[in-house]
Enzyme design. Structure first.
Site, PDB file in Angstrom:
ATOM      1  CB  CYS A  64      -0.951   0.080   1.195  1.00 47.46           C
ATOM      2  SG  CYS A  64      -2.055  -1.314   1.330  1.00 47.46           S
ATOM      3  NE  ARG A  76       4.627   1.570  -0.139  1.00 51.83           N
ATOM      4  CZ  ARG A  76       5.629   1.346   0.695  1.00 51.83           C
ATOM      5  NH1 ARG A  76       6.866   1.521   0.293  1.00 51.83           N
ATOM      6  NH2 ARG A  76       5.395   0.971   1.925  1.00 51.83           N
ATOM      7  CD1 TRP A  98      -0.667  -6.285  -3.089  1.00 44.74           C
ATOM      8  CD2 TRP A  98      -0.894  -6.891  -0.949  1.00 44.74           C
ATOM      9  NE1 TRP A  98      -0.419  -7.633  -2.996  1.00 44.74           N
ATOM     10  CE2 TRP A  98      -0.545  -8.034  -1.697  1.00 44.74           C
ATOM     11  CE3 TRP A  98      -1.086  -7.031   0.427  1.00 44.74           C
ATOM     12  CZ2 TRP A  98      -0.383  -9.297  -1.125  1.00 44.74           C
ATOM     13  CZ3 TRP A  98      -0.930  -8.286   1.003  1.00 44.74           C
ATOM     14  CH2 TRP A  98      -0.575  -9.399   0.222  1.00 44.74           C
ATOM     15  CG  ASN A 117       1.569   0.031   4.387  1.00 39.99           C
ATOM     16  OD1 ASN A 117       1.295  -1.162   4.251  1.00 39.99           O
ATOM     17  ND2 ASN A 117       2.789   0.502   4.270  1.00 39.99           N
ATOM     18  N   GLY A 118      -0.753  -1.820   6.419  1.00 39.41           N
ATOM     19  CA  GLY A 118      -0.428  -2.750   7.503  1.00 39.41           C
ATOM     20  C   GLY A 118      -1.643  -3.562   7.881  1.00 39.41           C
ATOM     21  CD  GLU A 146      14.889 -14.828  -8.811  1.00 35.85           C
ATOM     22  OE1 GLU A 146      14.330 -15.252  -7.788  1.00 35.85           O
ATOM     23  OE2 GLU A 146      14.654 -13.706  -9.284  1.00 35.85           O
ATOM     24  CE  LYS A 168      11.799 -12.457 -10.783  1.00 36.21           C
ATOM     25  NZ  LYS A 168      12.575 -12.001  -9.665  1.00 36.21           N
ATOM     26  CD  GLU A 218       8.017 -12.231  -9.426  1.00 35.21           C
ATOM     27  OE1 GLU A 218       7.485 -11.697  -8.468  1.00 35.21           O
ATOM     28  OE2 GLU A 218       9.260 -12.312  -9.572  1.00 35.21           O
ATOM     29  CG  HIS A 229      14.160 -38.583  -5.735  1.00 34.07           C
ATOM     30  ND1 HIS A 229      14.406 -39.899  -5.419  1.00 34.07           N
ATOM     31  CD2 HIS A 229      15.366 -38.004  -5.913  1.00 34.07           C
ATOM     32  CE1 HIS A 229      15.715 -40.104  -5.393  1.00 34.07           C
ATOM     33  NE2 HIS A 229      16.324 -38.971  -5.694  1.00 34.07           N
ATOM     34  CE  LYS A 237      10.954  -3.872  -6.207  1.00 39.40           C
ATOM     35  NZ  LYS A 237      11.415  -5.010  -6.998  1.00 39.40           N
TER      36      LYS A 237
HETATM   37  C1  F6R Z   1      10.219 -11.594  -6.704  1.00 35.30           C
HETATM   38  C2  F6R Z   1      10.193 -10.596  -5.663  1.00 35.30           C
HETATM   39  C3  F6R Z   1       9.819 -11.009  -4.295  1.00 35.30           C
HETATM   40  C4  F6R Z   1      10.762 -10.357  -3.287  1.00 35.30           C
HETATM   41  C5  F6R Z   1      10.322 -10.679  -1.860  1.00 35.30           C
HETATM   42  C6  F6R Z   1      11.293 -10.131  -0.833  1.00 35.30           C
HETATM   43  O1  F6R Z   1      10.596 -11.044  -7.922  1.00 35.30           O
HETATM   44  O2  F6R Z   1      10.475  -9.460  -5.900  1.00 35.30           O
HETATM   45  O3  F6R Z   1       9.829 -12.389  -4.160  1.00 35.30           O
HETATM   46  O4  F6R Z   1      12.049 -10.827  -3.523  1.00 35.30           O
HETATM   47  O5  F6R Z   1       9.058 -10.154  -1.639  1.00 35.30           O
HETATM   48  O6  F6R Z   1      11.440  -8.751  -0.946  1.00 35.30           O
HETATM   49  P1  F6R Z   1      12.704  -8.014  -0.344  1.00 35.30           P
HETATM   50  O7  F6R Z   1      13.874  -8.428  -1.151  1.00 35.30           O
HETATM   51  O8  F6R Z   1      12.381  -6.560  -0.466  1.00 35.30           O
HETATM   52  O9  F6R Z   1      12.827  -8.456   1.082  1.00 35.30           O
END
Ligand code: F6R
Length: 620
Positions: free
Chosen positions: A2, A27, A75, A101-102, A493, A497, A500, A516, A615
């Site tokens: 948020c 956010r 969010w 926010n929270g 990873e 990517k 998401e 397995h 984010k």
């Molecule tokens: C994936 C992504 C998320 C963040 C995760 C942790 O692309 O961006 O999985 O990596 O939410 O965020 P940080 O790094 O800010 O602790």
């Protein structure tokens, strides 16, 4: 999660708040709203479901005018994205506008009590209870500031809350509780602005001269912002003094730099991100690593018994690679764990443990909570983070900043490369301090690292070629990413990517685990992406590739330039340049980022703001 923006000044508040919200949209973007107090002191609310652009004055028709207001991009946690649940929320008499926010952990209890005393709720949110609490305080005869503070004392959980009141003078009150959700407060040439993050300050900066000084609220601190200035208080209402900090234009700039998406720009920025992470740390002339910010003197490094690396999502994957670096180069037992699991265990850590938290935002609630736990247990706490004014930076004993610049695309890209670079440096530093790496070995590793930015640039030169591959494989509904050793973390990873940003089901698996269970999934409808660069495990992964091909699966493989043997086994070979083994995790990441980007683009997905995500994940 948020984004909050509040403005009080002489200018029209709407465009300033709208622009600020656009800059904070990373956010959260489930719904948005703005409340403005007009010249007669009346409050006007406008809300939209979906993105902030729904509040564009040209879509809305005439926007309310006034020089005081606040806005929010959401969010969703409590209550679906809907008009009723969009912030700002208000009270029964529509006197208060409040954004949040929270999570209000005791909102049900508060709502029950307020409902019993006659308050009528319009939404399903936890937030609305807060505006009714302010109203309750006002009806007890308290001033707005007192009523706001009283509300803050009644709330459980971590939150950032901002509110204003009808009547043309505001003020705007902002409060931070616990460690979720930052609040930055700026006052500049008769204008006050409150925001979740620095980029929202740009619309004010652009119209003024010089740079403003800003205050970052800590948990338990409140700011009262008016045209005359800012006053700070603790939760008991005692005035406190905060040291203002200067911010530069670079801190607040958000710009796609001519690219179509932030994500692509941030992928293309990776050579610079790696260079910035190496700067002043890798001494190329003398073949040494210096880590100003590392919290232990070299003499104490020998006594370390364990390194525990924690993070979430992409940062967890960086931690998993870091574990390999540290065990290999420093010879210290190392483990990587999801911060969200670590924090709920009773981990066996103590003064001889180095806990390394990794996070782009430095605000991820689970990571911050895990850091508090590590602190309680007496571990030495290092953070690798991008946001220098973050919780993580404040809690840790030492910080190694990524210096990657703002990352706006919700999917992390360049900060992953920065994290891997710093973890690599850390492993060399620890290894040298413990005598495991002599000067010559250290020099060789530092020389190898110096090649990193150039090697990434070489790969990015081919960036457009991934579009064709995306068209060939983007229709598969299932992807399996495989790798061994550090490449297993890169496989995870790669899968993250893809899922998401394209919403395609993808799993990342250690290649040796395939037989397995996941091998049962292989058929012509499953696309496997295998990481088999030239390392000691390349032959093993090649065997797994053959197992997939024997079952008519489609295989994309990331291989080292010139590996014609492996290339002939797969459907779509992708190549990274020949590189030292420990640089390979950085290099194999890049093709996976580009592939995900182009698949998502081809599918028409919102690359920079994928659904359901935000984010910085400041809720637990
Ligand atoms: C994936 C992504 C998320 C963040 C995760 C942790 O692309 O961006 O999985 O990596 O939410 O965020 P940080 O790094 O800010 O602790």
């Amino acid at each position: 999660m948020c984004g909050i923006v509040g403005y009080v000044g002489q200018d029209d508040a709407w465009p300033i708040i709208y622009e600020g919200l656009k800059r904070l949209e990373y956010r959260g973007y489930d719904s948005a709203g703005i409340a403005v107090v007009d010249d007669t002191g009346a409050l006007h609310f406008r809300k939209t479901v979906g993105k902030v652009s729904g509040l564009d004055a040209s879509i809305l028709g005439a926007a309310p005018r006034g020089s005081l207001g606040l806005g929010h991009t959401r969010w969703a946690t409590h209550g679906a994205p809907s008009h009723a649940n969009a912030h700002p929320h208000t009270d029964c008499s529509s006197r208060v506008a409040l954004v949040h926010n929270g999570i209000v952990e005791n909102y049900l209890e508060l709502k029950r009590r307020l409902t019993a005393s006659g308050h009528v709720f319009q939404s399903e949110t936890d937030t609305e209870a807060l505006s009714h609490l302010v109203e309750e305080g006002l009806s007890l005869g308290l001033s707005f500031e007192e009523a706001f503070l009283r509300m803050g004392r009644m709330v459980k959980g971590s939150s950032a809350i901002t509110a204003t009141l009808q009547g043309e003078d505001g003020p705007i009150c902002a409060l931070r509780l616990g460690y979720a959700g930052g609040i930055v407060v700026a006052h500049h040439e008769g204008q006050g602005i409150v925001a979740s993050d620095l980029p929202a300050l740009l619309p004010v900066l652009e119209h003024g001269s010089g740079t403003p000084s800003v205050g970052f609220l800590e948990g338990g601190e409140m700011a009262v912002v008016s045209r005359d200035g800012v006053r700070y208080f603790d939760l008991d209402g005692n005035a406190i003094v905060k040291q203002p900090r200067r911010v530069s234009r670079d801190d607040v700039l958000v710009d796609k730099g001519g690219y179509r998406h932030f994500m692509l720009k941030e992928i293309m920025d990776q050579p610079q991100a790696m260079t910035a992470a190496l700067r002043d740390r890798a001494d190329f002339a003398n073949g040494r690593v210096e880590l100003p910010g590392f919290p232990l003197p070299p003499s104490a490094i020998g006594a370390l018994e364990r390194v525990v690396l924690i993070g979430c999502g992409t940062s967890l994957h960086a931690a998993q690679v870091g574990r390999h670096y540290i065990e290999r180069l420093a010879g210290i037992p190392a483990e990587a764990e999801s911060a969200s699991e670590f924090r709920y265990r009773d981990p066996l850590i103590g003064p001889r443990t180095l806990v390394v938290s990794i996070g782009q935002s430095g605000e991820t609630a689970d990571t911050v909570a895990a850091m508090h736990l590590a602190r309680e247990k007496g571990a030495t706490l290092l953070t690798i983070c991008n946001a220098e004014e973050s919780q993580a930076a404040r809690i840790a004993d030492g910080a190694l900043y990524m210096r990657a610049g703002l990352e706006v695309g919700v999917a992390s890209t360049k900060t992953f490369i920065s994290s891997l670079t710093i973890l690599h440096l850390l492993a060399i530093y620890l290894g040298h301090a413990r005598g495991r790496l002599d000067d010559a070995a250290t020099r060789r590793l530092v020389d190898e690292l110096s090649r990193g930015p150039g090697l990434i640039s070489d790969l990015l030169g081919e960036a457009d070629s991934y579009r064709d591959l995306a068209y060939r494989i983007g229709h598969y509904g299932n992807f399996l990413f495989l790798g061994r050793g550090a490449s297993a973390a890169i496989a995870a990873e790669g899968a993250l990517k893809l899922k998401e940003i394209s919403y395609i089901h993808a799993e990342g698996y250690p290649a040796g685990e395939m037989k397995h269970g996941p091998i049962a999934l292989i058929d012509p409808g499953m696309c496997t992406v295998a990481l088999a660069p030239n390392d000691v495990l390349r032959d093993k992964t090649l065997s797994n590739i053959k197992e997939v091909k024997a079952r008519h699966g489609v295989v994309v493989a990331v291989l080292t330039d010139g590996d014609d043997e492996a290339a002939s086994e797969v459907d779509y070979p992708l190549f990274i340049p020949e590189a030292p083994e420990l640089l390979q995790p950085i290099l194999t990441t890049v093709p996976l980022q580009l592939l995900s980007y182009h698949i998502a683009l081809m599918l028409g997905c919102d690359v920079d703001q994928p659904r359901n995500l935000a984010k910085s994940v400041t809720v637990e």
